[in-house]
Structure formats: C-alpha cells, structure tokens
Design an enzyme around this catalytic site. Structure first.
Site, short mmCIF file in Angstrom:
data_model
loop_
_atom_site.label_atom_id
_atom_site.label_comp_id
_atom_site.label_asym_id
_atom_site.label_seq_id
_atom_site.Cartn_x
_atom_site.Cartn_y
_atom_site.Cartn_z
N SER A 147 -8.12 22.11 56.18
CA SER A 147 -9.92 22.59 55.40
C SER A 147 -10.06 24.22 55.22
CB SER A 147 -10.55 22.08 56.76
OG SER A 147 -11.86 22.47 56.76
N SER A 196 -12.76 25.60 55.62
CA SER A 196 -13.84 25.53 56.06
C SER A 196 -14.43 26.70 57.76
CB SER A 196 -14.95 24.07 57.07
OG SER A 196 -15.37 23.77 56.13
N LYS A 212 -17.03 10.73 57.91
CA LYS A 212 -18.89 11.03 57.72
C LYS A 212 -19.79 9.39 58.36
CE LYS A 212 -17.48 14.41 54.55
NZ LYS A 212 -17.73 14.91 52.78
N ASN A 269 -21.73 15.20 57.16
CA ASN A 269 -21.62 16.50 56.84
C ASN A 269 -21.70 17.98 58.54
OD1 ASN A 269 -22.91 17.38 55.81
ND2 ASN A 269 -21.28 18.76 54.61
N ASP A 313 -24.00 17.87 51.49
CA ASP A 313 -22.63 17.38 50.27
C ASP A 313 -23.13 17.90 49.32
OD1 ASP A 313 -20.44 17.93 51.90
OD2 ASP A 313 -20.33 15.91 52.04
N GLY A 330 -17.19 6.87 45.53
CA GLY A 330 -17.32 7.02 46.99
C GLY A 330 -17.90 7.54 47.06
N GLY A 331 -17.85 8.07 48.36
CA GLY A 331 -18.57 8.90 49.26
C GLY A 331 -19.42 10.34 48.01
N ILE A 353 -14.70 18.00 41.22
CA ILE A 353 -14.93 18.38 42.82
C ILE A 353 -13.99 19.40 43.28
CG2 ILE A 353 -17.35 18.03 43.18
CD1 ILE A 353 -15.37 15.95 45.16
#
Ligand code: ATR
Length: 280
Positions: A14, A16, A65, A86, A101, A129-130, A217
């Site tokens: 990640s 983040s 999620k 998220n 998101d 998908g998500g 993405i």
C-alpha cells in the site's frame, strides 16, 4: 498523538503510508500513519479496539471494504449505496464509515481536465468489480451523459448497469467494440495490466477516434500497456496514482484536521518510488 492506519490483507504494497506521512511531514504534524495486516476473522475486533486505542480513523483496503461496513455505526449515503467503506473515523464513541474512492477518481480527472463537463461525455468502463462500482456511482452522481459497462462476466455488468437504468448499458467483453462506440472516455477498472495481474487485452485506439481520454486505475506499473497504446494514438492518458492520492485527501482531513499540502511534490515522490519498484 493523532494516529491512523490502512487495514488490508495483504497490505505491504500500500502507498497510503507514503501519502499520509508525506502530508504529515509537510504540515509539520506529529501524527503517525501505519499499515496493519488484519485477517478476515479479526477485522471487526480490530476496528472496535482501534477506536478504544486512540486511533483517529482507518483506511480500509482489499479485501475488507464490504465487511468493514458492518462494523460501522453510521454510514455516509455513498458507503450505504456501494455497500463498501474505504474510510472509517471515530468520534465520541461512534464509528463512521464513508467511501471516498469514486469521488477520488472524479477529482483525479478534474486535476488533469479542469474544465471537463461530465454531462457532455459518455464513459466506457472496463470492469464491473469493486473499483468499477465506486467510479460508476461517482460518474452518475456527477451527471455523466452515458456509461457503458464492459465486463468479461456479463452478468456482473448487467447487475451493475441495472442500478443506473437511465444512464448505464452493459456489454460483454467480447462485444467491446459495441461498448466503446460513442464513448469519449475509456476507464480501465480491471486488474488487467497490473504488475503480477492478468495480461491486458489490446485496444486499437485509432479505430475509436471518438475516445479522447484513457484512464487506467492501475498505477503499478506507472505506465501500463494500454496507456502506452493510447498515448501512441494521440489519446490523452491519465494514470491511476491520482485516484489514490485524491481518495486520501478527505481521509487526511478527517484523521489530522489539516489540509493536505504540496500535491505536485507528492506526485513526484510517489513516481520516484514506483520507478524504484519498477527496477526491482
Ligand atoms: P476490484 O475491487 O479491484 O475492482 P474485483 O472486484 O475483483 O477487483 O474486480 C476485478 C475486475 O477485473 C472484474 O471486472 C474482473 O472481471 P470479471 O468480473 O469478469 O471477473 C476483471 N478481470 C480480472 N481479470 C480479468 C481478465 N483476465 N480478463 C478480463 N477481465 C478481468
């Protein structure tokens, strides 16, 4: 000290922490932001104990999620509609769930195309998908003219399109040509082209002159094969790192109470990091 973390499994890769720690540093704040690998069966306990342990909040990533949503006391309208969170924040003993998101995606487009009118454009989405759900929800909220959902599993595309009956039309990946017809934007939300993921399909962008912009993405690798072929055909390309950064903006504000600073410098820090990963 204000603390927050990203929770997933696996979560090692990640970015983040790089994003939040960069902003903490730029703002001269003494907060911390870490990664937590949490197994499915421990997720609810982890979230409820994080609230008691003084976390300001958590980011939730794959595959948690949907399940994390169930641990929340109060949900934003977006989280409720998507059935996924998220971003979790803790306030006065209450667990709030949100999903940033999709709006992160919208902001990443606006960053590169500040004058874009969503009402005037048709969007073709690869995937159901998500990630597709969040993006389609946000496109719809931003009054997109038309959305085509192109997916290998047609039923998933159809179920998703059914939620936005006036705007969205489903297509099987085999019928991609029909799905791309009339679209000015193409957005890849699938894992195709991702490092370690399935190979990408080929798209001859020259055969679809109406496509003005391609967004992937996938941000690892920084430039996917689809991005390369779009660029070669003169199509504007927007990479996936902007969505990641922009979904983190409201999280940083919620965790640390400050505005994120120096986004341009952050992009170059992240791009340099991706180059190092590319050379691994
Ligand atoms: P995310 O939450 O990141 O969107 P996901 O929900 O697992 O992840 O969705 C992955 C998407 O990539 C799906 O649209 C999936 O297509 P299917 O619904 O048909 O499975 C798509 N995808 C993954 N591998 C693919 C491949 N080899 N070819 C085409 N599409 C693929």
């Amino acid at each position: 000290m204000m603390k927050a973390a990203v929770v997933g499994n696996p979560v090692d890769h990640s970015l983040s922490p790089d994003i939040h720690n960069f902003w903490l540093n730029e703002a001269g704040l003494k907060g911390v932001y870490t990664k937590k690998t949490v197994r499915d069966e421990n997720l609810t306990d982890f979230i409820t104990s994080a609230a008691k342990e003084g976390f300001s909040g958590l980011n939730i990533t794959v595959p948690h999620k949907e399940k994390a949503l169930k641990a929340c006391d109060v949900l934003s309208a977006t989280a409720k509609e998507l059935g996924a969170v998220n971003l979790i924040t803790f306030k006065n003993g209450i667990i709030f769930g949100d999903n940033t998101d999709g709006q992160g995606f919208i902001e990443s487009i606006k960053e590169k195309l500040p004058n874009i009118s969503f009402e005037k454009n048709s969007f073709a989405i690869l995937g159901a998908g998500g990630a597709a759900k969040g993006i389609i929800h946000a496109l719809h909220k931003n009054s997109a003219k038309k959305i085509t959902i192109i997916n290998r599993n047609y039923k998933k595309a159809k179920d998703l399109a059914n939620k936005y009956k006036e705007t969205a039309v489903p297509f099987d990946l085999k019928d991609i040509k029909k799905g791309l017809n009339g679209a000015s934007f193409l957005i890849n939300t699938t894992t195709m082209g991702m490092r370690g993921g399935p190979a990408s399909i080929n798209i001859d962008f020259l055969s679809f002159p109406e496509i003005l912009c391609f967004t992937d993405i996938v941000y690892n690798p920084k430039t996917t094969n689809l991005m390369k072929s779009a660029t070669k055909s003169g199509v504007k390309v927007i990479g996936g790192i902007g969505m990641l950064v922009n979904q983190a903006v409201p999280a940083f504000q919620a965790f640390y109470g400050e505005e994120p600073r120096n986004l341009d410098k952050l992009y170059s820090v992240l791009e340099n990091k991706m180059k190092v990963i590319d050379n691994d």
